[in-house]
Design a protein around this motif. Sequence first.
Motif, PDB file in Angstrom:
ATOM      1  N   GLU A  99      -3.395  12.316 -14.212  1.00 40.49           N
ATOM      2  CA  GLU A  99      -3.275  11.933 -12.816  1.00 40.49           C
ATOM      3  C   GLU A  99      -2.976  10.430 -12.660  1.00 40.49           C
ATOM      4  O   GLU A  99      -2.137   9.894 -13.367  1.00 40.49           O
ATOM      5  CB  GLU A  99      -4.522  12.397 -12.063  1.00 40.49           C
ATOM      6  N   SER A 100      -3.645   9.751 -11.732  1.00 40.81           N
ATOM      7  CA  SER A 100      -3.257   8.369 -11.425  1.00 40.81           C
ATOM      8  C   SER A 100      -3.465   7.418 -12.595  1.00 40.81           C
ATOM      9  O   SER A 100      -2.830   6.357 -12.672  1.00 40.81           O
ATOM     10  CB  SER A 100      -4.048   7.858 -10.218  1.00 40.81           C
ATOM     11  N   ARG A 101      -4.345   7.769 -13.537  1.00 45.21           N
ATOM     12  CA  ARG A 101      -4.630   6.871 -14.661  1.00 45.21           C
ATOM     13  C   ARG A 101      -3.454   6.764 -15.626  1.00 45.21           C
ATOM     14  O   ARG A 101      -3.357   5.799 -16.376  1.00 45.21           O
ATOM     15  CB  ARG A 101      -5.902   7.340 -15.381  1.00 45.21           C
ATOM     16  N   LEU A 133       1.135   6.643  -5.490  1.00 44.39           N
ATOM     17  CA  LEU A 133       0.252   5.708  -4.787  1.00 44.39           C
ATOM     18  C   LEU A 133      -0.793   6.442  -3.959  1.00 44.39           C
ATOM     19  O   LEU A 133      -1.955   6.021  -3.890  1.00 44.39           O
ATOM     20  CB  LEU A 133       1.089   4.781  -3.901  1.00 44.39           C
ATOM     21  N   SER A 134      -0.393   7.545  -3.348  1.00 44.54           N
ATOM     22  CA  SER A 134      -1.354   8.348  -2.578  1.00 44.54           C
ATOM     23  C   SER A 134      -2.469   8.867  -3.477  1.00 44.54           C
ATOM     24  O   SER A 134      -3.645   8.871  -3.104  1.00 44.54           O
ATOM     25  CB  SER A 134      -0.648   9.529  -1.899  1.00 44.54           C
ATOM     26  N   VAL A 135      -2.085   9.309  -4.690  1.00 44.53           N
ATOM     27  CA  VAL A 135      -3.076   9.838  -5.627  1.00 44.53           C
ATOM     28  C   VAL A 135      -4.043   8.752  -6.061  1.00 44.53           C
ATOM     29  O   VAL A 135      -5.256   8.965  -6.104  1.00 44.53           O
ATOM     30  CB  VAL A 135      -2.384  10.477  -6.851  1.00 44.53           C
ATOM     31  N   GLN A 140      -9.009   6.803  -7.073  1.00 45.54           N
ATOM     32  CA  GLN A 140      -9.684   5.628  -7.626  1.00 45.54           C
ATOM     33  C   GLN A 140     -10.116   4.617  -6.570  1.00 45.54           C
ATOM     34  O   GLN A 140     -11.226   4.089  -6.642  1.00 45.54           O
ATOM     35  CB  GLN A 140      -8.779   4.952  -8.666  1.00 45.54           C
ATOM     36  N   VAL A 141      -9.242   4.344  -5.607  1.00 41.18           N
ATOM     37  CA  VAL A 141      -9.583   3.334  -4.608  1.00 41.18           C
ATOM     38  C   VAL A 141     -10.815   3.761  -3.810  1.00 41.18           C
ATOM     39  O   VAL A 141     -11.612   2.914  -3.385  1.00 41.18           O
ATOM     40  CB  VAL A 141      -8.368   3.043  -3.685  1.00 41.18           C
ATOM     41  N   THR A 170     -10.381   4.533   6.174  1.00 37.59           N
ATOM     42  CA  THR A 170      -9.397   3.518   5.770  1.00 37.59           C
ATOM     43  C   THR A 170      -8.440   4.048   4.709  1.00 37.59           C
ATOM     44  O   THR A 170      -7.254   3.706   4.706  1.00 37.59           O
ATOM     45  CB  THR A 170     -10.086   2.235   5.264  1.00 37.59           C
ATOM     46  N   VAL A 171      -8.928   4.883   3.802  1.00 34.91           N
ATOM     47  CA  VAL A 171      -8.044   5.459   2.783  1.00 34.91           C
ATOM     48  C   VAL A 171      -7.017   6.382   3.442  1.00 34.91           C
ATOM     49  O   VAL A 171      -5.823   6.330   3.127  1.00 34.91           O
ATOM     50  CB  VAL A 171      -8.857   6.209   1.701  1.00 34.91           C
TER      51      VAL A 171
END
Length: 207
Positions: A99-101, A133-135, A140-141, A170-171
């Motif tokens: 995934e995002s990693r 970026l969405s992922v 993570q964010v 906010t996300v």
Amino acid sequence: QPLVSSSKWLEVHGLKRNKLSLSQILSQIGFQHRKDYVTTLGKLVASRYADGLFPQYKRAHDGSVYNLTAKKELILHFVDGLMRAIELYKQRMEWLTSESRQIFGVIQERCIVIVLDFGSVAPAEFDLCRDALSVVLVEQVTQIAKFNLIRAAQDLTKWQQKSAPVSEHTVKSAVTWLWKLDYMTAASHTSSAEALLEAMSDEAVSS
């Protein structure tokens, strides 16, 4: 899984931490076959009483020899521990490369600004970038404290003026902002640097 670096992860799950490194295991299942200098004789004398009595293991990197004295049960205990460690390492590697990693690595900072520089990507690639970026925002964010998004362009655009506290609201807002960005926007040869400088100007952000 918590967003920790591999070095921090190894402090808890590493072989040495769990007394499963080769040297630690050898010290518990046998003793080193030594060759010592005897002062009275003035020469090296090998301890040969163990020759032929025990199975021996020679370490390739330093040539040291160990006489193995442990019973089968103890050996199997270490086998079980090593098999569990291997499985844990596999899980960690799968997590790190999923995934995002795969793209962003593991985000460890508590406050970040993501600078978006899409350059002249094709429309399909633009959407792929926004998907990625969405992922990272959702995966993570959501686990850190504050964040912001800045798009590099001739007319620099920001999601928020300053980094905002992370929350479900906010996300979602950031993801919505991301998908409302225009595909084509004027850029200059300095827009990337200007966006990075703008990101670094946020006092809450670590370099």
